[in-house]
Write a protein that holds these residues in place. Structure first.
Motif, PDB file in Angstrom:
ATOM      1  N   GLU A 105      34.370  -6.931   7.703  1.00 37.86           N
ATOM      2  CA  GLU A 105      33.927  -6.096   8.824  1.00 37.86           C
ATOM      3  C   GLU A 105      32.992  -6.862   9.760  1.00 37.86           C
ATOM      4  O   GLU A 105      32.921  -6.561  10.953  1.00 37.86           O
ATOM      5  CB  GLU A 105      33.259  -4.830   8.298  1.00 37.86           C
ATOM      6  CG  GLU A 105      34.264  -3.898   7.649  1.00 37.86           C
ATOM      7  CD  GLU A 105      33.910  -2.438   7.826  1.00 37.86           C
ATOM      8  OE1 GLU A 105      33.292  -2.092   8.843  1.00 37.86           O
ATOM      9  OE2 GLU A 105      34.260  -1.663   6.934  1.00 37.86           O
ATOM     10  N   TYR A 106      32.265  -7.853   9.236  1.00 30.83           N
ATOM     11  CA  TYR A 106      31.406  -8.667  10.098  1.00 30.83           C
ATOM     12  C   TYR A 106      32.252  -9.453  11.094  1.00 30.83           C
ATOM     13  O   TYR A 106      31.866  -9.638  12.245  1.00 30.83           O
ATOM     14  CB  TYR A 106      30.546  -9.611   9.251  1.00 30.83           C
ATOM     15  CG  TYR A 106      29.412  -8.908   8.538  1.00 30.83           C
ATOM     16  CD1 TYR A 106      28.111  -8.929   9.045  1.00 30.83           C
ATOM     17  CD2 TYR A 106      29.640  -8.202   7.356  1.00 30.83           C
ATOM     18  CE1 TYR A 106      27.078  -8.274   8.392  1.00 30.83           C
ATOM     19  CE2 TYR A 106      28.614  -7.546   6.696  1.00 30.83           C
ATOM     20  CZ  TYR A 106      27.329  -7.581   7.225  1.00 30.83           C
ATOM     21  OH  TYR A 106      26.312  -6.920   6.575  1.00 30.83           O
ATOM     22  N   ALA A 107      33.419  -9.930  10.643  1.00 35.28           N
ATOM     23  CA  ALA A 107      34.323 -10.636  11.558  1.00 35.28           C
ATOM     24  C   ALA A 107      34.882  -9.674  12.597  1.00 35.28           C
ATOM     25  O   ALA A 107      34.957  -9.999  13.788  1.00 35.28           O
ATOM     26  CB  ALA A 107      35.453 -11.297  10.771  1.00 35.28           C
ATOM     27  N   LYS A 108      35.265  -8.486  12.142  1.00 36.63           N
ATOM     28  CA  LYS A 108      35.807  -7.484  13.070  1.00 36.63           C
ATOM     29  C   LYS A 108      34.786  -7.134  14.151  1.00 36.63           C
ATOM     30  O   LYS A 108      35.106  -7.093  15.344  1.00 36.63           O
ATOM     31  CB  LYS A 108      36.208  -6.235  12.273  1.00 36.63           C
ATOM     32  CG  LYS A 108      36.711  -5.084  13.126  1.00 36.63           C
ATOM     33  CD  LYS A 108      36.906  -3.840  12.261  1.00 36.63           C
ATOM     34  CE  LYS A 108      37.041  -2.589  13.118  1.00 36.63           C
ATOM     35  NZ  LYS A 108      37.073  -1.368  12.301  1.00 36.63           N
ATOM     36  N   ARG A 109      33.521  -6.937  13.743  1.00 34.61           N
ATOM     37  CA  ARG A 109      32.483  -6.587  14.719  1.00 34.61           C
ATOM     38  C   ARG A 109      32.218  -7.736  15.688  1.00 34.61           C
ATOM     39  O   ARG A 109      31.783  -7.519  16.817  1.00 34.61           O
ATOM     40  CB  ARG A 109      31.194  -6.189  13.998  1.00 34.61           C
ATOM     41  CG  ARG A 109      31.252  -4.812  13.377  1.00 34.61           C
ATOM     42  CD  ARG A 109      29.867  -4.289  13.031  1.00 34.61           C
ATOM     43  NE  ARG A 109      29.243  -5.046  11.961  1.00 34.61           N
ATOM     44  CZ  ARG A 109      29.383  -4.763  10.675  1.00 34.61           C
ATOM     45  NH1 ARG A 109      30.126  -3.743  10.297  1.00 34.61           N
ATOM     46  NH2 ARG A 109      28.769  -5.489   9.767  1.00 34.61           N
ATOM     47  N   ALA A 110      32.492  -8.960  15.236  1.00 28.65           N
ATOM     48  CA  ALA A 110      32.285 -10.132  16.102  1.00 28.65           C
ATOM     49  C   ALA A 110      33.477 -10.390  17.020  1.00 28.65           C
ATOM     50  O   ALA A 110      33.470 -11.372  17.768  1.00 28.65           O
ATOM     51  CB  ALA A 110      31.996 -11.362  15.247  1.00 28.65           C
ATOM     52  N   GLY A 111      34.504  -9.547  16.950  1.00 27.79           N
ATOM     53  CA  GLY A 111      35.623  -9.656  17.877  1.00 27.79           C
ATOM     54  C   GLY A 111      36.881 -10.287  17.327  1.00 27.79           C
ATOM     55  O   GLY A 111      37.848 -10.498  18.062  1.00 27.79           O
TER      56      GLY A 111
END
Length: 316
Positions: A105-111
Motif C-alpha cells: 500500500e505504501y507503493a500504491k500511495r506513492a503512485g
C-alpha cells in the motif's frame, strides 16, 4: 508504446511449474512487449522512513523448460522506481501475506500501480467475498456454530463444508444427513466452534467440472477451465487430482461473470479467477489466480498478453 518497469512479487521462481505457471506467462508477456522486469519475494519488501524499498533482482525469462529464467544480483531500490507491481504470491493468506499487502500500500500511495489492489485483496477473502453475490450462489452459510451447520445439513441433506482460508481443495468435506462423522469433521474445521467455516448446498454439476472463469481488466475470457473430479473424488481442484479441460463458457456462466466484473474493476481487482459449479459462484480468487496456460494451450487465447496490454493502457 512507453517502456514500463514491472516488479513481480511471487514465490521462489526456482520452484514454479514451467508447464503451468500463470506468473511465468505474465513475465513472458512483459518481456515480449519490451518492458523492464524485476522479481522479488514478499520478504524482500521493507520500509525505510515510511518509504517502501525492494531488494529486487532483474529477471530475464525464456521459453525453454531447461533454462527459463536468469536473475541478476540483488540490489535495493525504492518501489517508486517501478511503474507497475504485480502481486502474485500464492496463498496461504497468512500473516506474512497480510503484512506484504500492507507494505505494498505504501507503493500504491506513492503512485505505483499495484495489481491486484492490495487493500482490495486484503478486504476480499476469496470465500467470503463471493457471498456479496449470494443470489448467484448455491445456498450458503458461514458460521462457527455446529448447531447452525447441522440444521443446514438437515435442510439440504447434501452439503460441502470448507475452511475460509483453504486453497487447492484442502479441508473440503462433503457431508450428508446420514454421514457418521459430522461431529468430528465440524469440530476439526471449526476448531471446537471457535473458527467460522463455510457450508454450501452440494451441487451435483461438479461432475461436469469446477469451472475457473478468468476476468481480465473487467472483461470475461470466453473460455474456462473445467476441473473435473477423478476417481470418485468430490473435489475438482487440479491440486486434488482434477483433470483440466478448457471449454467455451455457457450463456449462463458468462451472464454470472458479467454481473461480477464491474465490481471487480471498481475495486482494482484486474486479474481474477471466478469459480463456478453449475453456473453458481463458489469463490472469487483475487490473490494469484491460475489456469491461463491450460486455457491458452487448448483454446489459442493470449490471456497474459491481454492482461499486460490492459495494464499498459491503465498506466497511460
Amino acid at each position: 508504446m512507453k517502456k514500463l518497469n514491472f516488479l513481480i512479487v511471487m514465490d521462489d521462481i526456482a520452484t514454479i511449474n514451467y508447464k503451468k505457471d500463470t506468473s511465468l506467462a505474465m513475465m513472458w508477456a512483459i518481456a515480449e512487449r519490451g518492458h523492464g522486469l524485476a522479481y522479488c519475494g514478499i520478504h524482500d519488501l521493507w520500509l525505510d522512513k515510511g518509504e517502501l524499498c525492494v531488494d529486487k533482482q532483474d529477471v530475464e525469462v525464456f521459453k525453454n523448460p531447461d533454462n527459463f529464467y536468469r536473475l541478476s544480483e540483488k540490489s535495493t531500490v525504492k518501489a517508486t522506481e517501478f511503474d507497475v507491481i504485480l502481486m502474485r504470491k500464492d496463498p496461504p493468506f497468512d500473516m506474512n501475506f497480510l503484512y506484504a499487502l500492507h507494505l505494498l500500500e505504501y507503493a500504491k500511495r506513492a503512485g505505483v500501480l499495484v495489481a491486484n489492489d492490495p487493500s482490495s485483496v486484503r478486504a476480499c477473502n476469496e470465500k467470503l467475498f463471493a457471498t456479496q453475490f449470494s443470489e448467484l450462489m448455491s445456498p450458503t452459510i458461514v458460521t462457527a456454530k455446529e448447531s447452525h451447520i447441522r440444521s443446514f445439513i438437515d435442510e439440504h441433506q447434501d452439503v460441502i463444508v470448507k475452511p475460509l482460508d483453504g486453497m487447492g481443495g484442502m479441508g473440503i468435506f462433503r457431508l450428508m444427513a446420514d454421514s457418521p462423522n459430522i461431529g468430528s469433521t465440524l469440530e476439526m474445521l471449526t476448531q471446537l466452534e471457535t473458527l467460522p467455516i463455510m457450508a454450501q448446498k452440494y451441487l451435483p454439476e461438479i461432475k461436469d467440472g469446477d469451472k475457473r472463469v478468468l476476468i481480465v481488466g473487467g472483461k470475461v475470457v470466453p473460455f474456462c477451465l473445467a476441473r473435473i473430479p477423478q476417481g470418485g473424488e468430490t473435489r475438482g481442484n487440479l491440486a486434488a487430482g482434477g483433470r483440466g479441460v478448457a471449454m467455451p463458457l455457457t450463456d449462463a456462466e458468462r451472464a454470472v461473470a458479467e454481473k461480477v466484473a464491474p465490481t471487480l474493476v471498481e475495486k482494482g481487482l484486474y486479474f481474477v479467477g471466478l469459480d463456478l459449479i453449475g453456473a453458481k459462484i463458489t469463490e472469487i480468487n483475487v490473490t494469484s489466480p491460475t489456469c491461463v496456460r491450460e486455457i491458452d494451450e487448448q483454446c489459442g487465447t493470449t490471456i497474459a498478453v491481454d492482461f499486460i496490454e490492459f495494464i499498459e493502457n491503465l498506466v497511460k
